[in-house]
Write an enzyme that holds these catalytic residues in place. Structure first.
Site, PDB file in Angstrom:
ATOM      1  N   ASP A  57     -13.544  48.317 -28.046  1.00 17.50           N
ATOM      2  CA  ASP A  57     -14.497  48.955 -27.121  1.00 17.50           C
ATOM      3  C   ASP A  57     -15.578  49.676 -27.928  1.00 17.50           C
ATOM      4  OD1 ASP A  57     -13.041  48.195 -24.853  1.00 17.50           O
ATOM      5  OD2 ASP A  57     -13.432  50.112 -23.855  1.00 17.50           O
ATOM      6  N   LYS A  89      -2.305  53.239 -39.628  1.00 18.38           N
ATOM      7  CA  LYS A  89      -2.180  54.692 -39.823  1.00 18.38           C
ATOM      8  C   LYS A  89      -0.947  54.897 -40.703  1.00 18.38           C
ATOM      9  CE  LYS A  89      -3.520  58.904 -38.753  1.00 18.38           C
ATOM     10  NZ  LYS A  89      -4.708  59.476 -39.372  1.00 18.38           N
ATOM     11  N   ASP A 130      -7.308  47.755 -29.190  1.00 16.12           N
ATOM     12  CA  ASP A 130      -7.867  47.988 -27.864  1.00 16.12           C
ATOM     13  C   ASP A 130      -9.024  48.987 -27.974  1.00 16.12           C
ATOM     14  OD1 ASP A 130      -8.220  48.023 -25.172  1.00 16.12           O
ATOM     15  OD2 ASP A 130      -6.293  48.905 -24.660  1.00 16.12           O
ATOM     16  N   ASP A 187      -8.510  56.140 -38.297  1.00 14.84           N
ATOM     17  CA  ASP A 187      -9.507  57.196 -38.065  1.00 14.84           C
ATOM     18  C   ASP A 187     -10.757  56.935 -38.895  1.00 14.84           C
ATOM     19  OD1 ASP A 187      -7.613  57.593 -40.033  1.00 14.84           O
ATOM     20  OD2 ASP A 187      -7.333  59.728 -39.681  1.00 14.84           O
ATOM     21  N   TYR A 208       2.350  49.392 -26.200  1.00 16.76           N
ATOM     22  CA  TYR A 208       2.194  48.995 -24.788  1.00 16.76           C
ATOM     23  C   TYR A 208       3.474  48.368 -24.227  1.00 16.76           C
ATOM     24  CZ  TYR A 208      -2.885  49.740 -25.184  1.00 16.76           C
ATOM     25  OH  TYR A 208      -4.128  50.285 -25.368  1.00 16.76           O
TER      26      TYR A 208
END
Ligand code: NAD
Length: 354
Positions: free
Chosen positions: A246, A186, A242, A218, A140
């Protein structure tokens, strides 16, 4: 009497509605300290009124406060503006300027809401996990970044210091909880993740009691839904955190229930994890509980644990007695409005505390 200065940033969409309910609750809860609120512009409304998603006055107000209570920002109206003028840039800049690197997102199950989650009861019962998301670095913020006509790119970058800072927060928290820390990355593909693994593994030597594991993002996104009980503290970088948080909101039943604290060396900001929900804004339909829980996390952070607990107990009781906002009520027409939910929490606080 002890007084805390709180910077209020309602923002856009449902922001004002949910912050109003949090204020009602903070106002009504019995306390032996004072809360001094001052409101500041941020996000789309700040673009409209001050041509800047984070006006200088708001940044100064936040920096000079004891804590910040934040609603939500964003909306379609501002989506086409250039990047620096978009509401999201205001929030990202605020986080960066305040140095609030540790985003703490607890996922709790309310027994009364077991039916509100699309997941099976036996999967979500007794889930109690916290996601620690790195908040002020990673993709970001990484440079270079650009959107050209036929090509666009972003940069995911982390320094050893940035990883150590957030990992220390997560190890310390795991040590106080169930002593399990899962670092999500990852590392099979990304160099940044490989550095995370090296740094976190090295730090684990100082935390004998904490059982450290690693999981690819994943797989983690699947495990969160298949067997969320396996997790205690999840540590992860900005983008993965992030998205995963959710996803984790599905476990509790609604994104309208998940609160967060963003902690820095000197200051902390408290906000629901959801956005400005333009689809329900202005209709008195939002669930204010995530924001009220964020206000309670704020009190806890300020050391006012007893008062925070009064708020949490009242929320537990309201939900236990079957009251639900629309997001939790599924297809039922029997739900309460945003303001009614706030009123109920205030009523229970008063009843339970004479
Ligand atoms: P969102 O979180 O605003 O909404 C996603 C869905 O969840 C919508 O259906 C919405 O109605 C519902 N929802 C969210 N909060 C709710 C609540 N309290 N009660 C009941 N239902 C609720 O995400 P989005 O739709 O992807 O984004 C909308 C805007 O919010 C965008 O401009 C986005 O950039 C912004 N955003 C802001 C933040 C923030 O302020 N921290 C975070 C995420 C998204």
């Amino acid at each position: 009497m002890k007084t805390y200065n709180i910077a209020l940033m309602p923002g856009d969409g449902i922001g004002t509605e949910i912050i109003n309910e949090a204020l009602k609750v903070l106002d009504s809860v019995p306390k032996d300290f004072k809360l001094n609120f001052k409101e500041y512009l941020i996000g789309g409304i700040a673009v409209d009124k001050a041509s800047n998603p984070l006006p200088q006055d708001s940044l100064e107000g936040a920096k000079n406060s004891d804590a910040i209570l934040f609603g939500a920002i964003g909306g379609e109206k501002w989506d086409k503006l250039e990047r620096d003028l978009r509401p999201e840039s205001g929030l990202l800049r605020l986080r960066k300027e305040l140095g609030i690197y540790a985003n703490v997102r607890p996922v709790r199950i309310y027994n009364a809401l077991l039916d509100s989650s699309p997941l099976k009861k036996n999967i979500i019962e007794n889930v109690d996990l916290v996601i620690i998301r790195e908040l002020i670095s990673g993709i970001y913020f990484g440079e270079p970044r650009a959107k050209e006509k036929d090509r666009a790119y972003n940069t995911m970058a982390y320094t050893k210091n940035e990883i150590e800072r957030i990992a220390k927060y997560a190890f310390d928290l795991a040590n106080k909880r169930n002593k399990k820390l899962c670092c999500v990355d990852k590392a099979n593909v990304l160099e940044t993740s490989q550095l995370w693994r090296e740094v976190v593994s090295e730090m684990a030597k100082d935390y004998d009691d904490v059982k450290l594991s690693f999981m690819y993002v994943d797989n983690a996104s699947m495990q969160l839904i298949v067997n969320p009980k396996q997790f205690d503290v999840i540590l992860t970088e900005n983008l993965f955190g992030d998205i995963l948080s959710d996803e984790a909101s599905v476990i509790s039943g609604s994104i309208g229930l998940l609160s967060s604290a963003s902690i820095g060396e000197n200051i902390a900001l408290f906000e629901p994890i959801h956005g400005s929900a333009p689809d329900i804004a202005g209709q008195n339909l939002a669930n204010p509980i995530a924001t009220i829980l964020s206000a309670s996390m704020m009190l806890e952070h300020l050391g006012e644990t007893k008062t925070a607990k009064i708020i949490n107990n009242a929320i537990d009781s309201v939900l236990k007695d079957g009251y639900k906002t629309k997001d939790l009520a599924k297809d039922s027409k029997d739900f309460c409005s945003c303001s009614k939910m706030g009123d109920l929490i205030v009523k229970y606080i008063k009843e339970q505390n004479g």
